[in-house]
Design a protein around this motif. Sequence first.
Motif, mmCIF file in Angstrom:
data_model
loop_
_atom_site.group_PDB
_atom_site.id
_atom_site.type_symbol
_atom_site.label_atom_id
_atom_site.label_comp_id
_atom_site.label_asym_id
_atom_site.label_seq_id
_atom_site.Cartn_x
_atom_site.Cartn_y
_atom_site.Cartn_z
ATOM 1 N N PHE A 46 0.862 -1.196 0.000
ATOM 2 C CA PHE A 46 0.000 0.000 0.000
ATOM 3 C C PHE A 46 0.886 1.230 0.000
ATOM 4 C CE2 PHE A 46 -2.870 -3.223 1.303
ATOM 5 C CZ PHE A 46 -4.126 -2.812 0.892
ATOM 6 N N TYR A 47 0.412 2.295 -0.645
ATOM 7 C CA TYR A 47 1.227 3.492 -0.851
ATOM 8 C C TYR A 47 0.310 4.704 -0.751
ATOM 9 C CZ TYR A 47 3.432 -0.472 -3.150
ATOM 10 O OH TYR A 47 3.899 -1.727 -3.421
ATOM 11 N N LYS A 48 0.900 5.839 -0.390
ATOM 12 C CA LYS A 48 0.102 7.053 -0.240
ATOM 13 C C LYS A 48 0.060 7.828 -1.558
ATOM 14 C CE LYS A 48 -2.091 9.111 3.173
ATOM 15 N NZ LYS A 48 -1.517 9.929 4.234
ATOM 16 N N GLY A 49 -1.139 8.242 -1.973
ATOM 17 C CA GLY A 49 -1.284 9.137 -3.113
ATOM 18 C C GLY A 49 -1.353 10.561 -2.573
ATOM 19 N N ASN A 50 -2.526 10.932 -2.051
ATOM 20 C CA ASN A 50 -2.667 12.193 -1.325
ATOM 21 C C ASN A 50 -3.485 11.900 -0.065
ATOM 22 O OD1 ASN A 50 -5.412 12.146 -1.991
ATOM 23 N ND2 ASN A 50 -5.199 13.589 -3.683
ATOM 24 N N ASP A 51 -4.046 12.943 0.568
ATOM 25 C CA ASP A 51 -4.767 12.714 1.828
ATOM 26 C C ASP A 51 -5.993 11.819 1.658
ATOM 27 O OD1 ASP A 51 -2.908 14.181 3.062
ATOM 28 O OD2 ASP A 51 -4.128 15.994 3.303
ATOM 29 N N LYS A 52 -6.529 11.776 0.442
ATOM 30 C CA LYS A 52 -7.760 10.994 0.235
ATOM 31 C C LYS A 52 -7.567 9.755 -0.624
ATOM 32 C CE LYS A 52 -10.983 14.660 1.053
ATOM 33 N NZ LYS A 52 -11.966 15.588 0.534
#
Length: 179
Positions: A158-164
């Motif tokens: 899992f990886y972060k895109g933006n806050d949403k």
Amino acid sequence: MNYLKLSKEISYALRHSPSEYGLELDDNGSVNLEELLIALKKKEEFKFLEAEDLVKMIETSDKKRHEIVNNKIRALYGHSISTKIQKDAIEPPQYLYHGTARRFIQSIKENGLLPQDRQYVHLSIDIETAIQVGKRRDKKPVILTVKAKLAWENGVGFYKGNDKVWLSDAIKSEYIEFP
Ligand code: HQG
């Protein structure tokens, strides 16, 4: 300046076709602001473009699609280019959500969530965001609940895109709750 049009053009360049603009993305998908400006200014509609416009475009956007750091700009998610954007894997919340069209449900039940044309599966932090994503494809979208933490514990990235927006590798249907 039409910031919506500008944002669409930049998303296209940085997510899907940097080479068309003579651009080369670095490992995390960034290009020098100046290089992007030079490339876009070749187009009649953007000939008066300035760095300040890129900042304004990001500030006024409905979603945080792009980020400027140290005079470099990148798209935060959505990539389809063949060279994979490097993202640090991080532990997700217990649940993430995915809004999709009714017509895709049977296939998702059989094959799980696949990145399709993009590099990663795109997931939403909350149901409201997932509804907005799903409405792009179906007026009555289906909201899937992804057991993200469990999938993570079993080795799914899992990886972060933006806050949403979260990104992930393919998600097998055993980690998906269908309504
Ligand atoms: C579906 C927008 C059949 C999946 C949004 C989705 C998001 C399957 C479609 C971001 C499937 C791919 C990404 C399977 C997945 N069988 N269909 N096994 N697995 N699908 O556009 O998540 O406004 O690539 O459900 O807001 O809809 O552009 O992904 O419907 O954040 O910034 O295949 O793009 O952001 O569609 O959207 P997409 P997405 P922007």
